[in-house]
Motif scaffolding. Structure first.
Motif, mmCIF file in Angstrom:
data_model
loop_
_atom_site.group_PDB
_atom_site.id
_atom_site.type_symbol
_atom_site.label_atom_id
_atom_site.label_comp_id
_atom_site.label_asym_id
_atom_site.label_seq_id
_atom_site.Cartn_x
_atom_site.Cartn_y
_atom_site.Cartn_z
ATOM 1 N N SER B 173 16.526 -4.756 -9.248
ATOM 2 C CA SER B 173 18.017 -4.630 -9.897
ATOM 3 C C SER B 173 19.307 -5.467 -8.870
ATOM 4 O O SER B 173 20.199 -5.840 -9.206
ATOM 5 C CB SER B 173 18.405 -3.598 -10.183
ATOM 6 N N LEU B 174 18.776 -5.745 -7.778
ATOM 7 C CA LEU B 174 19.453 -6.142 -6.611
ATOM 8 C C LEU B 174 19.649 -7.618 -6.635
ATOM 9 O O LEU B 174 18.702 -8.276 -6.814
ATOM 10 C CB LEU B 174 18.961 -5.595 -5.214
ATOM 11 N N LYS B 175 20.786 -7.925 -6.071
ATOM 12 C CA LYS B 175 21.092 -9.530 -6.097
ATOM 13 C C LYS B 175 20.183 -9.958 -4.771
ATOM 14 O O LYS B 175 19.625 -11.205 -4.934
ATOM 15 C CB LYS B 175 22.396 -9.848 -5.880
ATOM 16 N N THR B 176 20.134 -9.207 -3.715
ATOM 17 C CA THR B 176 19.313 -9.528 -2.620
ATOM 18 C C THR B 176 18.765 -8.260 -1.923
ATOM 19 O O THR B 176 19.429 -7.372 -2.139
ATOM 20 C CB THR B 176 19.986 -10.411 -1.693
ATOM 21 N N LEU B 177 17.849 -8.526 -1.095
ATOM 22 C CA LEU B 177 17.222 -7.443 -0.283
ATOM 23 C C LEU B 177 18.272 -6.927 0.683
ATOM 24 O O LEU B 177 18.499 -7.732 1.630
ATOM 25 C CB LEU B 177 15.864 -7.399 0.085
ATOM 26 N N ASP B 178 18.763 -5.850 0.786
ATOM 27 C CA ASP B 178 19.687 -5.399 1.914
ATOM 28 C C ASP B 178 18.636 -4.162 2.645
ATOM 29 O O ASP B 178 17.580 -4.010 2.473
ATOM 30 C CB ASP B 178 20.871 -4.721 1.506
ATOM 31 N N LEU B 179 19.480 -3.728 3.681
ATOM 32 C CA LEU B 179 18.773 -2.815 4.538
ATOM 33 C C LEU B 179 18.203 -1.616 3.928
ATOM 34 O O LEU B 179 17.090 -1.216 4.267
ATOM 35 C CB LEU B 179 19.867 -2.634 5.770
ATOM 36 N N ALA B 180 18.955 -0.854 2.945
ATOM 37 C CA ALA B 180 18.586 0.078 2.180
ATOM 38 C C ALA B 180 17.238 -0.126 1.344
ATOM 39 O O ALA B 180 16.317 0.790 1.663
ATOM 40 C CB ALA B 180 19.563 0.514 1.352
ATOM 41 N N SER B 181 17.200 -1.344 0.670
ATOM 42 C CA SER B 181 15.968 -1.493 0.207
ATOM 43 C C SER B 181 14.850 -1.655 0.906
ATOM 44 O O SER B 181 13.635 -1.315 0.502
ATOM 45 C CB SER B 181 16.272 -2.744 -0.764
ATOM 46 N N TRP B 182 14.826 -2.312 2.045
ATOM 47 C CA TRP B 182 13.768 -2.221 3.281
ATOM 48 C C TRP B 182 13.191 -0.868 3.387
ATOM 49 O O TRP B 182 12.211 -0.622 3.542
ATOM 50 C CB TRP B 182 14.102 -3.307 4.264
ATOM 51 N N LEU B 183 14.318 -0.030 3.565
ATOM 52 C CA LEU B 183 14.055 1.455 4.013
ATOM 53 C C LEU B 183 13.087 2.086 2.905
ATOM 54 O O LEU B 183 12.125 2.666 3.232
ATOM 55 C CB LEU B 183 15.340 2.172 4.361
ATOM 56 N N TYR B 184 13.577 1.826 1.687
ATOM 57 C CA TYR B 184 12.884 2.335 0.564
ATOM 58 C C TYR B 184 11.347 1.737 0.515
ATOM 59 O O TYR B 184 10.636 2.636 0.271
ATOM 60 C CB TYR B 184 13.681 2.443 -0.796
ATOM 61 N N ILE B 185 11.255 0.641 0.744
ATOM 62 C CA ILE B 185 9.979 0.086 0.502
ATOM 63 C C ILE B 185 9.025 0.423 1.629
ATOM 64 O O ILE B 185 7.882 0.867 1.703
ATOM 65 C CB ILE B 185 10.163 -1.656 0.678
ATOM 66 N N MET B 186 9.865 0.831 3.110
ATOM 67 C CA MET B 186 9.009 1.024 4.056
ATOM 68 C C MET B 186 8.535 2.778 3.727
ATOM 69 O O MET B 186 7.369 3.207 3.991
ATOM 70 C CB MET B 186 9.772 1.176 5.569
ATOM 71 N N SER B 187 9.557 3.598 3.318
ATOM 72 C CA SER B 187 9.277 4.795 3.165
ATOM 73 C C SER B 187 8.041 5.011 2.129
ATOM 74 O O SER B 187 7.148 5.926 2.347
ATOM 75 C CB SER B 187 10.220 5.635 2.602
ATOM 76 N N PHE B 188 8.140 4.313 1.170
ATOM 77 C CA PHE B 188 7.127 4.205 0.209
ATOM 78 C C PHE B 188 5.795 3.853 0.696
ATOM 79 O O PHE B 188 4.825 4.421 0.244
ATOM 80 C CB PHE B 188 7.415 3.151 -1.036
ATOM 81 N N VAL B 189 5.388 2.942 1.400
ATOM 82 C CA VAL B 189 4.393 2.501 2.181
ATOM 83 C C VAL B 189 3.857 3.751 2.954
ATOM 84 O O VAL B 189 2.793 4.001 2.857
ATOM 85 C CB VAL B 189 4.463 1.428 3.143
ATOM 86 N N VAL B 190 4.866 4.396 3.585
ATOM 87 C CA VAL B 190 4.406 5.434 4.466
ATOM 88 C C VAL B 190 3.892 6.712 3.658
ATOM 89 O O VAL B 190 2.765 7.051 3.956
ATOM 90 C CB VAL B 190 5.651 5.920 5.256
ATOM 91 N N LEU B 191 4.578 6.981 2.628
ATOM 92 C CA LEU B 191 4.127 7.938 1.504
ATOM 93 C C LEU B 191 2.746 7.404 1.004
ATOM 94 O O LEU B 191 1.715 8.556 0.982
ATOM 95 C CB LEU B 191 5.007 8.099 0.519
ATOM 96 N N ILE B 192 2.503 6.268 0.652
ATOM 97 C CA ILE B 192 1.142 6.087 0.064
ATOM 98 C C ILE B 192 -0.091 5.922 1.237
ATOM 99 O O ILE B 192 -1.019 6.573 1.020
ATOM 100 C CB ILE B 192 1.242 4.487 -0.343
ATOM 101 N N ILE B 193 0.243 5.641 2.554
ATOM 102 C CA ILE B 193 -0.495 5.826 3.497
ATOM 103 C C ILE B 193 -1.106 7.138 3.817
ATOM 104 O O ILE B 193 -2.191 7.355 3.910
ATOM 105 C CB ILE B 193 0.215 5.406 4.748
ATOM 106 N N PHE B 194 -0.151 8.307 3.665
ATOM 107 C CA PHE B 194 -0.656 9.613 3.659
ATOM 108 C C PHE B 194 -1.397 10.033 2.650
ATOM 109 O O PHE B 194 -1.903 11.258 2.621
ATOM 110 C CB PHE B 194 0.666 10.386 4.135
ATOM 111 N N ARG B 195 -1.350 9.522 1.578
ATOM 112 C CA ARG B 195 -1.989 9.862 0.274
ATOM 113 C C ARG B 195 -3.126 8.893 -0.001
ATOM 114 O O ARG B 195 -3.582 9.172 -1.354
ATOM 115 C CB ARG B 195 -0.877 10.011 -0.836
ATOM 116 N N ILE B 196 -3.332 8.146 0.674
ATOM 117 C CA ILE B 196 -4.491 6.980 0.476
ATOM 118 C C ILE B 196 -5.796 7.633 0.036
ATOM 119 O O ILE B 196 -6.305 7.331 -1.098
ATOM 120 C CB ILE B 196 -4.722 6.158 1.532
ATOM 121 N N LYS B 197 -6.391 8.944 0.590
ATOM 122 C CA LYS B 197 -7.663 9.290 0.057
ATOM 123 C C LYS B 197 -7.502 9.984 -1.443
ATOM 124 O O LYS B 197 -8.505 9.676 -2.204
ATOM 125 C CB LYS B 197 -7.811 10.521 0.961
#
Lengths: 333, 205
Positions: B173-197
């Motif tokens: 929905s964003l026109k471009t990726l800003d800092l907040a969107s990168w933080l969300y992407i990173m948080s998501f990756v971290v959440l997935i890593i902890f639940r990978i099993k």
């Protein structure tokens, strides 16, 4: 000399009230942002986690009253000034709508230099004072339609770009006009960091065909709502293109260059399939991600004061249609 | 990664934490709607509400996903009681987000609501996520949960589909990726890593 610097006793009633209300609301929003910072919920009020510490004692940019010819009465309901001041796209100060108002208040506009050069006989260089004295200032109440499908009605103060271009005496080889915003990473946080500035290649550039630039509606604005522009609205001088999407109306101009080839434009460079060179308001050509058929007119501060209306071709400025006769507007969007 | 001493709080403390969560989630969104209705939001109140409820939904959903890994890593099983309310409020904020879009952005032009949901990929994605979250919301009612028995967990594994859809909807929905969107992407990756099993197990089934 057209800039009046009124003494504090001469401040008009609305000027005083509005800024007080403005500031109290600002602190209110800041508090919301404070509660939310831990939950990362603060995007709309605070762009960075420490912003509220910095902005606590920040002074508001001071705007001076202008003398100008009032617009003949206009039936349109205008957008309240406070909304035009606080809902801005100006990625040089951050990507959220509230960032420009938050982060642009200490922006320096005086001294300022804007250059008109390129394919002209007489290049012109204007200083800050010249912006207000070179031409008679007129109020022009124009609709502003953002590509994001919202719109405002704003009483700009300025003059036609054509007058300035004529003064520079364009050569016959000039076909297009290229515009450039100030590049000053020290003052513009979005230019310092790709994250803050949304990945735009700065300086922001825009362009028009020469006949578009010479159209009498095409305005260089130096003020709005009776006063000089605020930084978030593009102080001290900006373009206003009422029949094109808002991103064409480039802010804080330092350069106007007449050229023979179509100049690059910032949003087109960033997403060519979404933003074209022309960017004429057109309800029949959708943005790839949303419809442009209708728009939300921002005319009041209450949630229920919104007004949803049909978007009109050329934003309702039919007099420009002749500029595009015979062109496929779906192709040249 | 495993901390040796389990964390245990007195019962009243964990209950207070739970009550605070309820209070914050309800009062905050109520306050923001009040500000918007009374015209105290600078700029555009509609956009503000859409951003607030949408980002709120993502935050709550991500927080709910962070609960069980945190309980495991910190041996802090008590915080598990926060998982359901966080998930429930994520869905409620999501529904409010859609309600604001329909009521104030599109102002009940239902034809446009349908065409936007179908034609605009980022809205299609967001709407799909909302459908999933709504199903999870309904199945979180005690009575429904009991009736579902073992199937409840299967249904709730759909959160692993909803979460990336929610993230994609926001980014798109964003026109471009800003800092907040990168933080969300990173948080998501971290959440997935902890639940990978956990996720691998689900996929194997």
């Amino acid at each position: 000399m057209l800039i009046k610097t009124p003494s504090s006793s001469a401040s008009s009633e609305n000027q005083v009230t509005e800024e007080a209300v403005f500031n109290s609301r600002r602190s209110l929003l800041k508090q919301i942002g404070f509660i939310g910072a831990g939950a990362l919920l603060s995007k709309t009020t605070n762009a960075g986690p420490f912003d509220w510490f910095k902005s606590e004692s920040k002074e508001m940019f001071s705007r001076s009253a202008l003398s100008f010819t009032k617009s003949p009465s206009d039936a349109q309901i205008q957008t309240p000034e406070v909304q035009a001041l606080n809902y801005n796209n100006f990625f040089e100060f951050g990507t959220s709508k509230s960032d420009p108002a938050t982060h642009a208040q200490s922006f320096k506009v005086d001294p300022w230099t804007i250059v008109i050069d390129g394919l002209v006989e007489k290049p012109i260089e204007l200083g800050y004072e010249d912006l207000f004295t070179m031409f008679d200032l007129q109020e022009r109440i124009y609709r502003l339609r953002c590509v994001e499908a919202w719109s405002m009605v704003i009483p700009w103060i300025g003059f036609s770009l054509s007058g300035l271009i004529n003064k520079a005496k364009p050569l016959s080889s000039a076909k297009y006009v290229a515009f450039e915003t100030l590049y000053d990473p020290e003052q513009m946080r979005g230019q310092r960091s790709r994250f803050v500035g949304g990945g735009v290649d700065y300086p922001y550039v825009e362009g028009l065909r020469l006949d578009e630039a010479m159209h009498p509606l095409t305005t260089l604005s130096v003020g709005m709502y009776g006063k000089t522009l605020s930084p978030q609205n593009g102080a001290p001088i900006r373009l206003v293109m009422p029949w094109k999407y808002g991103f064409k109306s480039i802010k804080s101009l330092v350069k106007i260059k007449l050229v023979d080839k179509m100049p690059p434009t910032s949003w087109n460079r960033l997403a060519p399939d979404e933003y074209g060179f022309y960017a004429n308001v057109n309800p029949n050509v959708s943005h790839p991600r949303w419809s442009q058929a209708r728009e939300r007119r921002i005319v009041g501060s209450g949630l229920l004061a919104q007004d949803r209306i049909d978007t009109k071709l050329f934003n309702g400025y039919d007099e420009v249609a002749e500029l595009y006769r015979g062109m496929d507007l779906a192709k040249f969007y | 990664m495993i901390i040796s001493n389990p964390i245990r709080l007195p019962f009243w403390q964990i209950k207070t934490l739970q009550s605070l969560l309820h209070l914050t989630a309800v009062a905050w969104v109520g306050y923001v709607f009040y500000l918007a209705l009374s015209g105290q939001i600078l700029g555009d109140p509609v956009q503000y509400l859409i951003d607030f409820t949408g980002l709120g939904a993502i935050n709550l959903l991500f927080m709910s996903l962070a609960i069980s890994p945190s309980a495991r890593i910190f041996k802090f099983s008590q915080i598990m009681i926060l998982r359901r309310p966080l998930g429930v409020y994520a869905a409620v904020y999501g529904l409010l987000h859609f309600a604001v879009f329909v009521a104030f952005e599109l102002q009940f032009e239902m034809a446009l609501v349908f065409s936007e949901v179908i034609d605009r990929p980022y809205i299609t994605v967001g709407f799909s996520a909302l459908v999933i979250l709504s199903v999870l919301l309904i199945s979180s009612l005690n009575r429904v949960k009991r009736a579902l028995g073992r199937r409840w967990q299967q249904i709730h594994n759909w959160v692993y589909v909803a979460a990336p859809l929610v993230l994609l909807h926001f980014i798109w929905s964003l026109k471009t990726l800003d800092l907040a969107s990168w933080l969300y992407i990173m948080s998501f990756v971290v959440l997935i890593i902890f639940r990978i099993k956990n996720i691998q197990k689900i996929i194997k089934k």
